[in-house]
Design an enzyme around this catalytic site. Structure first.
Site, PDB file in Angstrom:
ATOM      1  N   THR A  65     -50.702 -18.771   3.715  1.00 25.15           N
ATOM      2  CA  THR A  65     -52.051 -18.251   3.991  1.00 25.15           C
ATOM      3  C   THR A  65     -53.151 -19.174   3.452  1.00 25.15           C
ATOM      4  O   THR A  65     -52.911 -19.982   2.552  1.00 25.15           O
ATOM      5  CB  THR A  65     -52.189 -16.832   3.396  1.00 25.15           C
ATOM      6  OG1 THR A  65     -51.821 -16.877   2.014  1.00 25.15           O
ATOM      7  CG2 THR A  65     -51.310 -15.838   4.121  1.00 25.15           C
ATOM      8  N   LYS A 105     -46.846 -17.711   0.160  1.00 29.97           N
ATOM      9  CA  LYS A 105     -47.399 -18.928  -0.453  1.00 29.97           C
ATOM     10  C   LYS A 105     -48.890 -18.948  -0.130  1.00 29.97           C
ATOM     11  O   LYS A 105     -49.299 -19.358   0.944  1.00 29.97           O
ATOM     12  CB  LYS A 105     -46.699 -20.163   0.130  1.00 29.97           C
ATOM     13  CG  LYS A 105     -46.670 -21.392  -0.760  1.00 29.97           C
ATOM     14  CD  LYS A 105     -47.996 -21.891  -1.261  1.00 29.97           C
ATOM     15  CE  LYS A 105     -48.708 -22.792  -0.287  1.00 29.97           C
ATOM     16  NZ  LYS A 105     -50.046 -23.211  -0.758  1.00 29.97           N
ATOM     17  N   PRO A 106     -49.728 -18.485  -1.068  1.00 32.64           N
ATOM     18  CA  PRO A 106     -51.172 -18.506  -0.803  1.00 32.64           C
ATOM     19  C   PRO A 106     -51.741 -19.916  -0.957  1.00 32.64           C
ATOM     20  O   PRO A 106     -51.043 -20.818  -1.429  1.00 32.64           O
ATOM     21  CB  PRO A 106     -51.737 -17.586  -1.891  1.00 32.64           C
ATOM     22  CG  PRO A 106     -50.647 -17.364  -2.886  1.00 32.64           C
ATOM     23  CD  PRO A 106     -49.382 -17.980  -2.404  1.00 32.64           C
ATOM     24  N   SER A 107     -53.025 -20.056  -0.585  1.00 37.23           N
ATOM     25  CA  SER A 107     -53.657 -21.374  -0.729  1.00 37.23           C
ATOM     26  C   SER A 107     -53.857 -21.706  -2.197  1.00 37.23           C
ATOM     27  O   SER A 107     -54.280 -20.860  -2.990  1.00 37.23           O
ATOM     28  CB  SER A 107     -55.010 -21.380  -0.021  1.00 37.23           C
ATOM     29  OG  SER A 107     -55.745 -22.525  -0.424  1.00 37.23           O
ATOM     30  N   LEU A 133     -56.204 -23.208  -3.345  1.00 39.23           N
ATOM     31  CA  LEU A 133     -57.636 -23.116  -3.663  1.00 39.23           C
ATOM     32  C   LEU A 133     -58.048 -21.692  -4.030  1.00 39.23           C
ATOM     33  O   LEU A 133     -59.151 -21.488  -4.544  1.00 39.23           O
ATOM     34  CB  LEU A 133     -58.480 -23.611  -2.478  1.00 39.23           C
ATOM     35  CG  LEU A 133     -58.359 -25.109  -2.165  1.00 39.23           C
ATOM     36  CD1 LEU A 133     -59.208 -25.471  -0.967  1.00 39.23           C
ATOM     37  CD2 LEU A 133     -58.774 -25.940  -3.380  1.00 39.23           C
ATOM     38  N   SER A 168     -55.254 -24.370   9.101  1.00 38.98           N
ATOM     39  CA  SER A 168     -55.834 -25.331  10.040  1.00 38.98           C
ATOM     40  C   SER A 168     -54.825 -25.725  11.123  1.00 38.98           C
ATOM     41  O   SER A 168     -53.607 -25.595  10.936  1.00 38.98           O
ATOM     42  CB  SER A 168     -56.287 -26.576   9.282  1.00 38.98           C
ATOM     43  OG  SER A 168     -55.164 -27.183   8.687  1.00 38.98           O
ATOM     44  N   THR A 215     -52.304 -28.462   9.857  1.00 41.86           N
ATOM     45  CA  THR A 215     -51.174 -27.969   9.047  1.00 41.86           C
ATOM     46  C   THR A 215     -50.264 -27.098   9.909  1.00 41.86           C
ATOM     47  O   THR A 215     -49.036 -27.146   9.765  1.00 41.86           O
ATOM     48  CB  THR A 215     -51.685 -27.162   7.832  1.00 41.86           C
ATOM     49  OG1 THR A 215     -52.669 -27.935   7.163  1.00 41.86           O
ATOM     50  CG2 THR A 215     -50.568 -26.853   6.873  1.00 41.86           C
ATOM     51  N   GLU A 236     -51.842 -18.739  13.316  1.00 38.81           N
ATOM     52  CA  GLU A 236     -53.253 -18.336  13.433  1.00 38.81           C
ATOM     53  C   GLU A 236     -54.058 -19.526  12.932  1.00 38.81           C
ATOM     54  O   GLU A 236     -54.115 -19.772  11.730  1.00 38.81           O
ATOM     55  CB  GLU A 236     -53.527 -17.106  12.549  1.00 38.81           C
ATOM     56  CG  GLU A 236     -52.770 -15.869  12.935  1.00 38.81           C
ATOM     57  CD  GLU A 236     -53.312 -15.211  14.196  1.00 38.81           C
ATOM     58  OE1 GLU A 236     -54.390 -15.611  14.672  1.00 38.81           O
ATOM     59  OE2 GLU A 236     -52.637 -14.314  14.717  1.00 38.81           O
ATOM     60  N   CYS A 241     -62.500 -18.502  10.587  1.00 44.37           N
ATOM     61  CA  CYS A 241     -61.838 -19.119  11.747  1.00 44.37           C
ATOM     62  C   CYS A 241     -62.523 -18.733  13.052  1.00 44.37           C
ATOM     63  O   CYS A 241     -62.602 -19.525  13.986  1.00 44.37           O
ATOM     64  CB  CYS A 241     -60.387 -18.686  11.785  1.00 44.37           C
ATOM     65  SG  CYS A 241     -60.199 -16.906  11.671  1.00 44.37           S
ATOM     66  N   GLU A 257     -64.141 -28.147  14.313  1.00 45.48           N
ATOM     67  CA  GLU A 257     -64.351 -27.026  13.391  1.00 45.48           C
ATOM     68  C   GLU A 257     -64.914 -27.572  12.076  1.00 45.48           C
ATOM     69  O   GLU A 257     -64.276 -28.379  11.406  1.00 45.48           O
ATOM     70  CB  GLU A 257     -63.018 -26.308  13.129  1.00 45.48           C
ATOM     71  CG  GLU A 257     -63.189 -25.084  12.261  1.00 45.48           C
ATOM     72  CD  GLU A 257     -61.864 -24.390  11.930  1.00 45.48           C
ATOM     73  OE1 GLU A 257     -60.910 -25.078  11.524  1.00 45.48           O
ATOM     74  OE2 GLU A 257     -61.791 -23.158  12.076  1.00 45.48           O
TER      75      GLU A 257
HETATM   76  P1  NAD Z   1     -54.893 -25.403   5.473  1.00 44.52           P
HETATM   77  O1  NAD Z   1     -54.202 -25.662   6.751  1.00 44.52           O
HETATM   78  O2  NAD Z   1     -55.390 -26.565   4.690  1.00 44.52           O
HETATM   79  O3  NAD Z   1     -53.964 -24.587   4.463  1.00 44.52           O
HETATM   80  C1  NAD Z   1     -53.403 -23.331   4.818  1.00 44.52           C
HETATM   81  C2  NAD Z   1     -52.176 -23.099   3.978  1.00 44.52           C
HETATM   82  O4  NAD Z   1     -51.186 -24.072   4.323  1.00 44.52           O
HETATM   83  C3  NAD Z   1     -52.392 -23.249   2.475  1.00 44.52           C
HETATM   84  O5  NAD Z   1     -51.628 -22.282   1.792  1.00 44.52           O
HETATM   85  C4  NAD Z   1     -51.861 -24.637   2.189  1.00 44.52           C
HETATM   86  O6  NAD Z   1     -51.437 -24.840   0.862  1.00 44.52           O
HETATM   87  C5  NAD Z   1     -50.698 -24.691   3.148  1.00 44.52           C
HETATM   88  N1  NAD Z   1     -50.238 -26.041   3.483  1.00 44.52           N
HETATM   89  C6  NAD Z   1     -50.913 -27.209   3.417  1.00 44.52           C
HETATM   90  N2  NAD Z   1     -50.122 -28.241   3.823  1.00 44.52           N
HETATM   91  C7  NAD Z   1     -48.935 -27.688   4.166  1.00 44.52           C
HETATM   92  C8  NAD Z   1     -47.726 -28.223   4.681  1.00 44.52           C
HETATM   93  N3  NAD Z   1     -47.566 -29.533   4.916  1.00 44.52           N
HETATM   94  N4  NAD Z   1     -46.721 -27.370   4.964  1.00 44.52           N
HETATM   95  C9  NAD Z   1     -46.864 -26.030   4.759  1.00 44.52           C
HETATM   96  N5  NAD Z   1     -47.975 -25.477   4.252  1.00 44.52           N
HETATM   97  C10 NAD Z   1     -49.009 -26.294   3.952  1.00 44.52           C
HETATM   98  O7  NAD Z   1     -56.065 -24.394   5.815  1.00 44.52           O
HETATM   99  P2  NAD Z   1     -57.178 -23.858   4.826  1.00 44.52           P
HETATM  100  O8  NAD Z   1     -58.128 -24.993   4.563  1.00 44.52           O
HETATM  101  O9  NAD Z   1     -56.555 -23.156   3.682  1.00 44.52           O
HETATM  102  O10 NAD Z   1     -57.882 -22.742   5.725  1.00 44.52           O
HETATM  103  C11 NAD Z   1     -58.857 -23.026   6.651  1.00 44.52           C
HETATM  104  C12 NAD Z   1     -58.267 -23.053   8.045  1.00 44.52           C
HETATM  105  O11 NAD Z   1     -57.625 -21.819   8.311  1.00 44.52           O
HETATM  106  C13 NAD Z   1     -59.350 -23.192   9.104  1.00 44.52           C
HETATM  107  O12 NAD Z   1     -58.920 -24.090  10.094  1.00 44.52           O
HETATM  108  C14 NAD Z   1     -59.453 -21.779   9.667  1.00 44.52           C
HETATM  109  O13 NAD Z   1     -59.958 -21.717  10.967  1.00 44.52           O
HETATM  110  C15 NAD Z   1     -58.047 -21.310   9.567  1.00 44.52           C
HETATM  111  N6  NAD Z   1     -57.987 -19.839   9.585  1.00 44.52           N
HETATM  112  C16 NAD Z   1     -57.531 -19.208  10.714  1.00 44.52           C
HETATM  113  C17 NAD Z   1     -57.511 -17.816  10.775  1.00 44.52           C
HETATM  114  C18 NAD Z   1     -57.033 -17.091  12.014  1.00 44.52           C
HETATM  115  O14 NAD Z   1     -56.832 -15.887  11.946  1.00 44.52           O
HETATM  116  N7  NAD Z   1     -56.861 -17.750  13.147  1.00 44.52           N
HETATM  117  C19 NAD Z   1     -57.937 -17.069   9.667  1.00 44.52           C
HETATM  118  C20 NAD Z   1     -58.382 -17.739   8.539  1.00 44.52           C
HETATM  119  C21 NAD Z   1     -58.394 -19.136   8.510  1.00 44.52           C
END
Ligand code: NAD
Length: 505
Positions: free
Chosen positions: A158, A184-186, A188, A238, A241, A259, A293, A395
Site C-alpha cells: 500500500t 507491507k505499508p509505505s 513513508l 504508482s 512500481t 490500483e 490517485c 501524474e
Molecule cells: P509507490 O509505487 O512508490 O509505492 C507504493 C508501495 O509499493 C509502497 O509500499 C512501496 O514501498 C512499495 N514498493 C516500492 N517499490 C517496490 C517494489 N520494487 N516492489 C514491491 N513494492 C514496492 O507509490 P506511492 O508513492 O507510495 O503512492 C503514490 C502512488 O499511488 C500514486 O501514483 C497514486 O496515484 C497511487 N495511488 C493509487 C490509488 C488507487 O486507488 N488507484 C490510491 C492511492 C494511491
C-alpha cells in the site's frame, strides 16, 4: 522524539519481532521536517517469516474454514477499536503524512466503516455458499453449484497518501473472505498500519491471520511481491512500481490486482453553476494536499465561462487555509516528503518552461501561518496548458491544477480521454442528458457527475489503461480474495452407462 503512539516492531505470527537485520527507519513529520519516531526496516527474511506464519494460520483452518459470521465478529471489533482510538490515530496519521487533521479524522471513520461493511459481506458469504443456486447445465443428472472460498495467503502492498485507509480497503475484504495476509505499508507512512496490528492483537485475531512488515519497497515490497507462497498480490501505488509488482507475481503465475495512478479530467460546461463548480474543482485538485490517485488534476473548462470561472478559482484558491496540518480547519498541509516536495516543484518548473502561465501559486505559500520548515507547496493553478505539456500528461501528485479550455463537448471528451491513465473523470453541467452522454464517453473506472472525489466503500473503485485493473470496495472488493470452486454432483439413480457392462457369464 515525541510520538503519540508507542514504538513498535514488526508484527508476525501474532508477536512483535525485531527486524532480522536490525534496521530501523526514521519517521519524519513533513510539517516540521523533524524525525519523531522510527519504524522497523524489514527485509526478505522478515517477509519470509510473515508468509510462513500466514500460511500456517491459513492451513490450520482456524480462520479460513470458519464461518463468515465468526470472522465478522473480529472485523466489527477492529472497527470499534478504530472508532475508540480515532483521535490518536488521526493525529499520528497527520504527523506521518501531512494530511490536514480534519481529513485524517474523516479517514478513520472511513476505515471503521470499511471494516463494518466487510463484516456484513463476510456474514452474507455464508448464505451465498449455503444457498448457492443450481446452475442449469441442461442435464438433470447433474447438480452444479458454486462455492466461494478464501484464495489463500495474500500480499498487500500500500501507498502513503491514505496510509490506513488504503490498507483497510485490502485487509478488511481479505480477512472477510478468509484469507490470511501480509501487509507491507509505505515506508513513508507506516505508523497507523502498525497500530492496526496492535488492534488485531487487542481483539485477539488468531495469530498469523494479519502480519505487518514495514520496510522500503526494494527491501520488503519486492520480496513480498515475488514470494512463491502467495496466492495473490494486491497492490496500490504508482504505475512504475505496479509494473514491477505485476511482473514479479506473474513469474510465479500469481495474479496481481493493481490500483495505480491517474491524471483525471474534470469537464466544466458553460451551463454550470460557477461557484459550485469552482469548489468541486478545488476539492478535486487540493484535497489530500493534491496527493490523490483520482485527483481531477486536469480541468477542462468551456471557453465561454473560462474568464469568470478562473477569476473565482484564483480568489478561492488563494483563500485556502494553509497551516500546520494538526490545526483544525487546515485545508492544505505539506507534501509527504522532501523527495515529493522537490518532484512537485520540478513539475512546476517544467510547466513554466513549457509555456504555461501561473494563475496562482507556483512555490512555497507566502502565509505567515507556516514557518520556514515543512514541505509546503501553495495551491497552484496553471492556465494556457496544452495537451503536449508534461504537466497535462504526467501524474504530479501535488496541489497543481492544469487548466485548458474547450469549445465543444466532443472536443472536451476527446481531450479528457487522450491520456495513458483511466482512473476517474468528472462532468459538471446543468444538463442531465449531457452528463449522461459524457459519463458514458469517458474512458475510466469512476465518473463523478456535478462533483469530484466522493468515495464510498459500498461502490467499486479502480481504473483502466495504466491506472490498473481489478476493482476494490463493494462486493467486487470481496471477490478479489475469493476463489470460485465448482462443485458438480451426480444425482441420477441410474448408472452412468458410457461403457457397456461386461457380458454376463
Ligand atoms: P509507490 O509505487 O512508490 O509505492 C507504493 C508501495 O509499493 C509502497 O509500499 C512501496 O514501498 C512499495 N514498493 C516500492 N517499490 C517496490 C517494489 N520494487 N516492489 C514491491 N513494492 C514496492 O507509490 P506511492 O508513492 O507510495 O503512492 C503514490 C502512488 O499511488 C500514486 O501514483 C497514486 O496515484 C497511487 N495511488 C493509487 C490509488 C488507487 O486507488 N488507484 C490510491 C492511492 C494511491
Amino acid at each position: 522524539m515525541d510520538s503519540p503512539v508507542p514504538f513498535r516492531q514488526l508484527y508476525i505470527g501474532g508477536a512483535w519481532v525485531a527486524p532480522t537485520k536490525g534496521r530501523y527507519l526514521d519517521v519524519i513529520n513533513p510539517a516540521t521536517e523533524q524525525a519523531f519516531t522510527m519504524i522497523p526496516g524489514g527485509t526478505s527474511e522478515d517477509v519470509d517469516a510473515a508468509v510462513t506464519a500466514a500460511t500456517a494460520a491459513f492451513k490450520s483452518g482456524d480462520w479460513s474454514r470458519m464461518t463468515g459470521a465468526y470472522r465478522a465478529k473480529f472485523l466489527r471489533a477492529i472497527a470499534q477499536k478504530i472508532r475508540e482510538q480515532k483521535s490518536v490515530l488521526a493525529k499520528v496519521e497527520t504527523m506521518d503524512c501531512g494530511k490536514p487533521i480534519d481529513e485524517a479524522e474523516w479517514d478513520m471513520d472511513d476505515v471503521a466503516t470499511c471494516f463494518e461493511y466487510y463484516a456484513g459481506q463476510a456474514e452474507a458469504l455464508d448464505g451465498r455458499n449455503s444457498a448457492a443456486p443450481a446452475i442449469d447445465v441442461g442435464m438433470a443428472e447433474f447438480d452444479v453449484r458454486v462455492r466461494r472460498e478464501a484464495l489463500g495467503v495474500v500480499g498487500l502492498i500500500t501507498p502513503w497518501n491514505y496510509p490506513l485507509l488504503m490498507a483497510a480497503w485490502k485487509v478488511a475484504p481479505a480477512l472477510a473472505a478468509g484469507c490470511c495476509a501480509v501487509l507491507k505499508p509505505s515506508e513513508l507512512a507506516s505508523l497507523t498500519c502498525l497500530e492496526l496490528a496492535a488492534i488485531a492483537e487487542e481483539v485477539q485475531l488468531p495469530p498469523g491471520v494479519l502480519n505487518v512488515v514495514t520496510g522500503t519497497g526494494p527491501d520488503a515490497g519486492a520480496p513480498l511481491s515475488a514470494h512463491p507462497g502467495l496466492a495473490k498480490v494486491a497492490f496500490t501505488g504508482s504505475a512504475a512500481t505496479g509494473r514491477r509488482v505485476s511482473l514479479a507475481a506473474a513469474a510465479n503465475l500469481r495474479p496481481a490486482s493493481l490500483e495505480l495512478g491517474g491524471k483525471s479530467a474534470l469537464l466544466v460546461f458553460e451551463d454550470a453553476d460557477v461557484e459550485k463548480a469552482v469548489e468541486w474543482a478545488m476539492f478535486g485538485a487540493f484535497w489530500t494536499n493534491g496527493q490523490i490517485c483520482s485527483s481531477t488534476s486536469r480541468l477542462l473548462v468551456h471557453q465561454d465561462v473560462a474568464p469568470t470561472f478562473l477569476e473565482h478559482l484564483k480568489k478561492r484558491a488563494e483563500s485556502i487555509n494553509v497551516c500546520d496540518p494538526l490545526t483544525p480547519g487546515c485545508r492544505l498541509g505539506p507534501l509527504v516528503s522532501e523527495g515529493q516536495y522537490h518532484k512537485v516543484l520540478s513539475y512546476i518548473e517544467a510547466g513554466k518552461a513549457d509555456g504555461a502561465s501561473l494563475l496562482t501559486g507556483g512555490g512555497r505559500p507566502s502565509t505567515p501561518a507556516i514557518g520556514t520548515a515543512g514541505y509546503f507547496v501553495a495551491p497552484t493553478v496553471f492556465i494556457g496548458v496544452t495537451p503536449s505539456m508534461r504537466i497535462w500528461r504526467e501524474e504530479i501528485f501535488g496541489p497543481v491544477l492544469s487548466v485548458a479550455t474547450f469549445a465543444t463537448e466532443a472536443q472536451a471528451v476527446e481531450m479528457a480521454n487522450d491520456s495513458e491513465y483511466g482512473l476517474a473523470g468528472a462532468v459538471i453541467s446543468a444538463c442531465p442528458e449531457r452528463c449522461r452522454r459524457v459519463s458514458e464517453a469517458l474512458e475510466c473506472g469512476i465518473v463523478w457527475v456535478n462533483c469530484s472525489q466522493p468515495c464510498f466503500c459500498y461502490a467499486p473503485w479502480g481504473g483502466i489503461k495504466n491506472s490498473g485493473h481489478g476493482r476494490e470496495l463493494g462486493e467486487w472488493g470481496l471477490e478479489n480474495f475469493l476463489s470460485v470452486k465448482q462443485v458438480t454432483k451426480y444425482v441420477s439413480p441410474d448408472i452412468w452407462g458410457w461403457y457397456s457392462p461386461p457380458a454376463q457369464q
